[in-house]
Write a protein that holds these residues in place. Structure first.
Motif, PDB file in Angstrom:
ATOM      1  N   ASN A  54      60.929  65.230  11.572  1.00  0.00           N
ATOM      2  CA  ASN A  54      61.618  65.099  12.860  1.00  0.00           C
ATOM      3  C   ASN A  54      60.693  65.463  14.024  1.00  0.00           C
ATOM      4  O   ASN A  54      60.737  64.833  15.092  1.00  0.00           O
ATOM      5  CB  ASN A  54      62.865  65.987  12.889  1.00  0.00           C
ATOM      6  CG  ASN A  54      64.002  65.414  12.049  1.00  0.00           C
ATOM      7  OD1 ASN A  54      64.048  64.211  11.817  1.00  0.00           O
ATOM      8  ND2 ASN A  54      64.903  66.269  11.598  1.00  0.00           N
ATOM      9  N   GLU A  55      59.869  66.479  13.820  1.00  0.00           N
ATOM     10  CA  GLU A  55      58.894  66.853  14.847  1.00  0.00           C
ATOM     11  C   GLU A  55      57.929  65.691  15.107  1.00  0.00           C
ATOM     12  O   GLU A  55      57.641  65.346  16.259  1.00  0.00           O
ATOM     13  CB  GLU A  55      58.119  68.091  14.403  1.00  0.00           C
ATOM     14  CG  GLU A  55      57.019  68.502  15.375  1.00  0.00           C
ATOM     15  CD  GLU A  55      56.053  69.513  14.776  1.00  0.00           C
ATOM     16  OE1 GLU A  55      55.370  70.188  15.553  1.00  0.00           O
ATOM     17  OE2 GLU A  55      55.969  69.596  13.533  1.00  0.00           O
ATOM     18  N   GLN A  56      57.434  65.077  14.028  1.00  0.00           N
ATOM     19  CA  GLN A  56      56.510  63.945  14.169  1.00  0.00           C
ATOM     20  C   GLN A  56      57.198  62.754  14.839  1.00  0.00           C
ATOM     21  O   GLN A  56      56.589  62.049  15.656  1.00  0.00           O
ATOM     22  CB  GLN A  56      55.970  63.555  12.795  1.00  0.00           C
ATOM     23  CG  GLN A  56      55.061  64.613  12.184  1.00  0.00           C
ATOM     24  CD  GLN A  56      54.693  64.317  10.741  1.00  0.00           C
ATOM     25  OE1 GLN A  56      55.300  63.442  10.098  1.00  0.00           O
ATOM     26  NE2 GLN A  56      53.703  65.019  10.219  1.00  0.00           N
ATOM     27  N   ASN A  57      58.473  62.532  14.495  1.00  0.00           N
ATOM     28  CA  ASN A  57      59.224  61.442  15.124  1.00  0.00           C
ATOM     29  C   ASN A  57      59.351  61.661  16.630  1.00  0.00           C
ATOM     30  O   ASN A  57      59.198  60.721  17.424  1.00  0.00           O
ATOM     31  CB  ASN A  57      60.618  61.327  14.505  1.00  0.00           C
ATOM     32  CG  ASN A  57      60.590  60.757  13.101  1.00  0.00           C
ATOM     33  OD1 ASN A  57      59.595  60.189  12.682  1.00  0.00           O
ATOM     34  ND2 ASN A  57      61.682  60.913  12.376  1.00  0.00           N
ATOM     35  N   ALA A  58      59.646  62.902  17.022  1.00  0.00           N
ATOM     36  CA  ALA A  58      59.798  63.208  18.450  1.00  0.00           C
ATOM     37  C   ALA A  58      58.490  62.982  19.195  1.00  0.00           C
ATOM     38  O   ALA A  58      58.468  62.380  20.283  1.00  0.00           O
ATOM     39  CB  ALA A  58      60.265  64.654  18.621  1.00  0.00           C
ATOM     40  N   LYS A  59      57.387  63.424  18.614  1.00  0.00           N
ATOM     41  CA  LYS A  59      56.082  63.234  19.251  1.00  0.00           C
ATOM     42  C   LYS A  59      55.753  61.749  19.356  1.00  0.00           C
ATOM     43  O   LYS A  59      55.226  61.286  20.377  1.00  0.00           O
ATOM     44  CB  LYS A  59      55.001  63.964  18.461  1.00  0.00           C
ATOM     45  CG  LYS A  59      55.077  65.486  18.574  1.00  0.00           C
ATOM     46  CD  LYS A  59      53.996  66.147  17.740  1.00  0.00           C
ATOM     47  CE  LYS A  59      54.041  67.662  17.885  1.00  0.00           C
ATOM     48  NZ  LYS A  59      53.008  68.323  17.030  1.00  0.00           N
ATOM     49  N   ALA A  60      56.061  60.998  18.282  1.00  0.00           N
ATOM     50  CA  ALA A  60      55.767  59.555  18.287  1.00  0.00           C
ATOM     51  C   ALA A  60      56.587  58.839  19.354  1.00  0.00           C
ATOM     52  O   ALA A  60      56.093  57.942  20.043  1.00  0.00           O
ATOM     53  CB  ALA A  60      56.044  58.964  16.906  1.00  0.00           C
ATOM     54  N   ALA A  61      57.869  59.220  19.482  1.00  0.00           N
ATOM     55  CA  ALA A  61      58.739  58.575  20.480  1.00  0.00           C
ATOM     56  C   ALA A  61      58.239  58.850  21.896  1.00  0.00           C
ATOM     57  O   ALA A  61      58.218  57.958  22.750  1.00  0.00           O
ATOM     58  CB  ALA A  61      60.174  59.077  20.316  1.00  0.00           C
ATOM     59  N   ILE A  62      57.822  60.095  22.156  1.00  0.00           N
ATOM     60  CA  ILE A  62      57.322  60.444  23.483  1.00  0.00           C
ATOM     61  C   ILE A  62      55.982  59.770  23.746  1.00  0.00           C
ATOM     62  O   ILE A  62      55.718  59.268  24.847  1.00  0.00           O
ATOM     63  CB  ILE A  62      57.219  61.979  23.623  1.00  0.00           C
ATOM     64  CG1 ILE A  62      58.626  62.585  23.623  1.00  0.00           C
ATOM     65  CG2 ILE A  62      56.467  62.358  24.893  1.00  0.00           C
ATOM     66  CD1 ILE A  62      58.656  64.081  23.507  1.00  0.00           C
ATOM     67  N   ASP A  80      63.791  57.700   7.672  1.00  0.00           N
ATOM     68  CA  ASP A  80      63.873  58.842   8.587  1.00  0.00           C
ATOM     69  C   ASP A  80      62.720  58.890   9.586  1.00  0.00           C
ATOM     70  O   ASP A  80      62.612  59.832  10.360  1.00  0.00           O
ATOM     71  CB  ASP A  80      63.926  60.153   7.803  1.00  0.00           C
ATOM     72  CG  ASP A  80      62.672  60.391   6.959  1.00  0.00           C
ATOM     73  OD1 ASP A  80      61.882  59.432   6.782  1.00  0.00           O
ATOM     74  OD2 ASP A  80      62.480  61.523   6.488  1.00  0.00           O
ATOM     75  N   ARG A  81      61.844  57.899   9.576  1.00  0.00           N
ATOM     76  CA  ARG A  81      60.705  57.911  10.490  1.00  0.00           C
ATOM     77  C   ARG A  81      61.043  57.219  11.799  1.00  0.00           C
ATOM     78  O   ARG A  81      61.815  56.255  11.824  1.00  0.00           O
ATOM     79  CB  ARG A  81      59.501  57.199   9.865  1.00  0.00           C
ATOM     80  CG  ARG A  81      58.727  58.041   8.894  1.00  0.00           C
ATOM     81  CD  ARG A  81      57.385  57.416   8.601  1.00  0.00           C
ATOM     82  NE  ARG A  81      56.576  57.302   9.818  1.00  0.00           N
ATOM     83  CZ  ARG A  81      55.347  56.818   9.829  1.00  0.00           C
ATOM     84  NH1 ARG A  81      54.800  56.387   8.713  1.00  0.00           N
ATOM     85  NH2 ARG A  81      54.681  56.744  10.953  1.00  0.00           N
ATOM     86  N   PHE A  82      60.450  57.702  12.869  1.00  0.00           N
ATOM     87  CA  PHE A  82      60.578  57.008  14.145  1.00  0.00           C
ATOM     88  C   PHE A  82      59.856  55.666  14.040  1.00  0.00           C
ATOM     89  O   PHE A  82      58.718  55.590  13.584  1.00  0.00           O
ATOM     90  CB  PHE A  82      59.962  57.838  15.270  1.00  0.00           C
ATOM     91  CG  PHE A  82      59.815  57.067  16.554  1.00  0.00           C
ATOM     92  CD1 PHE A  82      60.921  56.842  17.362  1.00  0.00           C
ATOM     93  CD2 PHE A  82      58.588  56.550  16.933  1.00  0.00           C
ATOM     94  CE1 PHE A  82      60.791  56.125  18.541  1.00  0.00           C
ATOM     95  CE2 PHE A  82      58.450  55.835  18.112  1.00  0.00           C
ATOM     96  CZ  PHE A  82      59.564  55.626  18.917  1.00  0.00           C
ATOM     97  N   ILE A  83      60.530  54.602  14.447  1.00  0.00           N
ATOM     98  CA  ILE A  83      59.945  53.260  14.425  1.00  0.00           C
ATOM     99  C   ILE A  83      59.776  52.802  15.871  1.00  0.00           C
ATOM    100  O   ILE A  83      60.756  52.664  16.605  1.00  0.00           O
ATOM    101  CB  ILE A  83      60.834  52.265  13.649  1.00  0.00           C
ATOM    102  CG1 ILE A  83      61.052  52.750  12.217  1.00  0.00           C
ATOM    103  CG2 ILE A  83      60.202  50.877  13.653  1.00  0.00           C
ATOM    104  CD1 ILE A  83      59.818  52.796  11.370  1.00  0.00           C
ATOM    105  N   SER A  84      58.538  52.587  16.282  1.00  0.00           N
ATOM    106  CA  SER A  84      58.258  52.190  17.658  1.00  0.00           C
ATOM    107  C   SER A  84      58.752  50.774  17.925  1.00  0.00           C
ATOM    108  O   SER A  84      59.041  50.006  16.996  1.00  0.00           O
ATOM    109  CB  SER A  84      56.756  52.268  17.935  1.00  0.00           C
ATOM    110  OG  SER A  84      56.075  51.271  17.189  1.00  0.00           O
ATOM    111  N   HIS A  85      58.830  50.417  19.208  1.00  0.00           N
ATOM    112  CA  HIS A  85      59.243  49.065  19.577  1.00  0.00           C
ATOM    113  C   HIS A  85      58.297  48.032  18.978  1.00  0.00           C
ATOM    114  O   HIS A  85      58.733  47.002  18.451  1.00  0.00           O
ATOM    115  CB  HIS A  85      59.264  48.928  21.103  1.00  0.00           C
ATOM    116  CG  HIS A  85      59.451  47.515  21.570  1.00  0.00           C
ATOM    117  ND1 HIS A  85      60.630  46.810  21.407  1.00  0.00           N
ATOM    118  CD2 HIS A  85      58.588  46.653  22.182  1.00  0.00           C
ATOM    119  CE1 HIS A  85      60.492  45.592  21.892  1.00  0.00           C
ATOM    120  NE2 HIS A  85      59.262  45.468  22.370  1.00  0.00           N
TER     121      HIS A  85
END
Length: 303
Positions: free
Chosen positions: A74-82, A272-277
């Motif tokens: 979740n920490e990595q997802n937040a950093k990736a989204a920002i 569960d990973r952040f997926i960029s546009h």
């Protein structure tokens, strides 16, 4: 509980050795041991059993490991989204494909995606352990054969594709509209090595029909296989669409009837990973390209 304590804890979980974990983290072994003791004090229970120079997770440690992995993700997802907000669609997409023809056939789609997203770095890796490597975050997206369902993965069935016999246009069988599987026994073949998924699919289908294959030559490159066929070394058994888009190839593709080898393809990525546009766009483009250009049949199984 501090995030750095969880990173320290996970490093020890993965190494099961304090000195190696400390070297990996770039800190001293006494510092790491002290930080783990701080975490154990906060948890109120030991997280590792220390048996001489060896360590093992306690029951409390195994429980924390599951939650820590999710918290770090979740920490990595937040950093990736920002980072995406300030990066103008920069970043890396790591795609895993089976070691066969797929990387060769995906080239037109990769060229188009680069034209649309020139700042995105695309990395394509051939692997036989795609599901495991996606789960371990070594790959972002994978195209593979169906495996065990896993709640950690988003898995999209793309469809199935039959294998054909590919021969030179002057081959004795070139004029045939189709062949029976058993006729492969009578044809000199060039194939992938046995460790390759495509070879295993064909081999297993033939073994189920009561015979094995003894290729005259083996190579791990789709381009090399087609060049060998063009040179008259033998025929090859490959996915139906391999020759599509090749003008004046001098080769022809012959359907195999009755229990023809076929492969089911699946697209996977971590749920569960952040997926960029850009990655979402890449996944959509990849799905359309695979279905439209590989002419995959609907459904996950050969009917």
């Amino acid at each position: 509980m501090e995030t750095r304590h969880l990173h320290y804890f996970m490093a020890v979980c993965e190494e099961l050795h304090f000195t190696r974990a400390a070297e990996r983290l770039g800190i001293s072994q006494p510092t790491l041991s002290q930080q783990i003791k701080v975490l154990e004090g906060e948890m109120g229970m030991p997280l590792f059993d220390r048996i001489g120079k060896k360590i093992a997770l306690t029951e409390a440690g195994a429980l924390l490991k599951d939650y820590a992995a999710r918290m770090i993700q979740n920490e990595q997802n937040a950093k990736a989204a920002i980072n995406e907000l300030r990066s103008d669609n920069r970043g890396i997409i790591r795609l895993g494909v089976l070691p066969s023809d797929l990387d060769y056939r995906l080239t037109p789609m990769l060229v188009k995606f680069h034209a649309d997203f020139p700042n995105i770095r695309l990395q394509v890796f051939a692997s036989t352990l795609i599901q495991q490597e996606v789960l371990e975050n070594k790959l972002d997206i994978g195209i593979c054969l169906p495996g065990p369902r896993d709640s950690m993965l988003t898995q999209v069935d793309l469809g199935w594709e039959p294998y054909h016999l590919i021969v030179r246009e002057d081959h004795p069988y070139a004029a045939m509209s189709h062949i029976e599987l058993s006729l492969l026994q009578q044809i000199q073949l060039v194939m992938y090595p046995r460790t390759y998924i495509g070879r295993e699919l064909v081999e297993n289908t033939c073994l189920e029909a009561g015979f094995g294959l003894e290729p005259i030559m083996e190579t791990g490159s789709a381009t090399s296989l087609l060049q060998l066929v063009k040179a008259g070394i033998g025929g090859t058994v490959q996915p139906r669409g391999l020759l599509e888009g090749m003008e004046n190839s001098g080769l022809c593709s012959i359907p195999i009837l009755n229990t023809a080898p076929c492969r089911n393809l699946r697209l996977i990525y971590r749920a569960d990973r952040f997926i960029s546009h850009a990655t979402h766009t890449f996944i959509s483009s990849l799905r359309r390209f695979l279905i439209d250009n590989l002419r995959l049949e609907d459904g996950a199984q050969n009917p």
